[in-house]
Design an enzyme around this catalytic site. Structure first.
Site, short mmCIF file in Angstrom:
data_model
loop_
_atom_site.label_atom_id
_atom_site.label_comp_id
_atom_site.label_asym_id
_atom_site.label_seq_id
_atom_site.Cartn_x
_atom_site.Cartn_y
_atom_site.Cartn_z
N HIS A 1 66.57 70.94 46.25
CA HIS A 1 66.37 69.97 45.18
C HIS A 1 66.62 68.57 45.73
CE1 HIS A 1 66.11 73.20 42.34
NE2 HIS A 1 67.37 73.56 42.52
N GLY B 1 69.71 82.86 39.26
CA GLY B 1 68.85 83.83 39.93
C GLY B 1 68.09 83.17 41.07
N GLY B 2 67.46 83.99 41.91
CA GLY B 2 66.67 83.46 43.02
C GLY B 2 67.47 83.34 44.29
N CYS C 1 63.16 80.38 48.56
CA CYS C 1 63.04 81.50 47.61
C CYS C 1 62.74 82.83 48.29
CB CYS C 1 61.99 81.19 46.54
SG CYS C 1 62.30 79.67 45.64
#
Length: 264
Positions: free
Chosen positions: A92, A86-87, A187
């Protein structure tokens, strides 16, 4: 802590992992859990790690819609991967703890729902900030953990199939990830920037030192005993983990900052 539930076995990878190969690892462990569950011998696992620099898109974003971003971001020294979590688009990399809980939600009675699962993840991270660093998270309508209404320190993006979880959370510990975050609208939140524990405390923070207490708080929120895994004694799961660790060691150095200056 529930005495009726088996422990969660955790492993911390000390070398940053390539994202694509870690995604394969999650799928391997998910398949093993699914097949072993039929025999009643599957284990719940928590993987804790850092990634080599990578931008990941969520399942809502089709490859065509992020093609230009993929080209731009790979040119500054990061990988780019489309995922089924999701998102939306996020980053990262080193200086950020990534946690992948691979849990069977049907172990709980009644079975834990996905909203409860995500809520406990969020509360784990909030508790870590409060107890470990005296940081009071800011309330937000958005998933994740915020330092204030416009600064986000942790993200959550999960996938649940057959009541088995994959993907998970990320927490910015040092300031190293921030220049990479500045390259994107993370996001989908245009007015939000990334923050870190180190930035709030104004002193160097050891990411490795965060791991034991984060594990303890995870166990507290999920009502589970946490047991360190010895990959050498874990059969197929252990062999898969050791293989990824060796790939990470052989991957060599990674970019510590974007090759071009952040967007103004």
């Amino acid at each position: 802590m529930s005495s009726s539930l088996p422990p969660v076995f955790y492993h911390f990878f000390r070398t940053p992992l390539p994202y694509a190969r870690t995604l394969v690892l999650q799928e391997q462990l998910h398949a093993l859990q699914l097949s072993q569950r039929r025999l009643g011998v599957h284990k719940d696992v928590l993987l804790l790690l850092q990634h080599r620099p990578v931008y990941t898109a969520g399942r809502r974003q089709h490859e065509d819609s992020v093609r230009d971003e993929k080209l731009r971001l790979t040119n500054i020294g990061a990988d780019f991967i489309n995922t089924l979590r999701g998102g939306e688009l996020t980053y990262h990399g080193p200086g950020q703890i990534v946690g992948y809980p691979l849990l069977d939600l049907s172990r709980y009675s009644p079975a834990m729902g996905i909203r409860d699962y995500i809520c406990r993840l969020q509360k784990t991270l909030e508790l870590h900030l409060r107890e470990g660093h005296g940081i009071k998270p800011s309330a937000s309508e958005h998933t994740g953990v915020f330092l204030n209404p416009t600064t986000k320190v942790a993200s959550i993006g999960v996938q649940v199939r057959h009541r088995l979880t994959t993907h998970g959370f990320s927490l910015n510990v040092t300031e190293e990830p921030l220049s990479w975050f500045n390259q994107i609208v993370a996001c989908g939140l245009a007015d939000v920037r990334a923050g870190s524990i180190e930035g709030v405390e104004g002193r160097p923070i050891s990411l490795t030192d965060e791991i034991p207490v984060l594990i303890e708080r995870f166990g507290k929120l999920y009502e589970r005993e946490m047991v360190e895994m010895d990959p050498n004694n874990e059969g197929e799961i252990g062999r898969a983990i050791l293989e990824v660790e060796e790939i990470a060691r052989q991957a060599g150095p990674w970019a510590t900052e974007p090759i071009e200056a952040p967007i103004a």
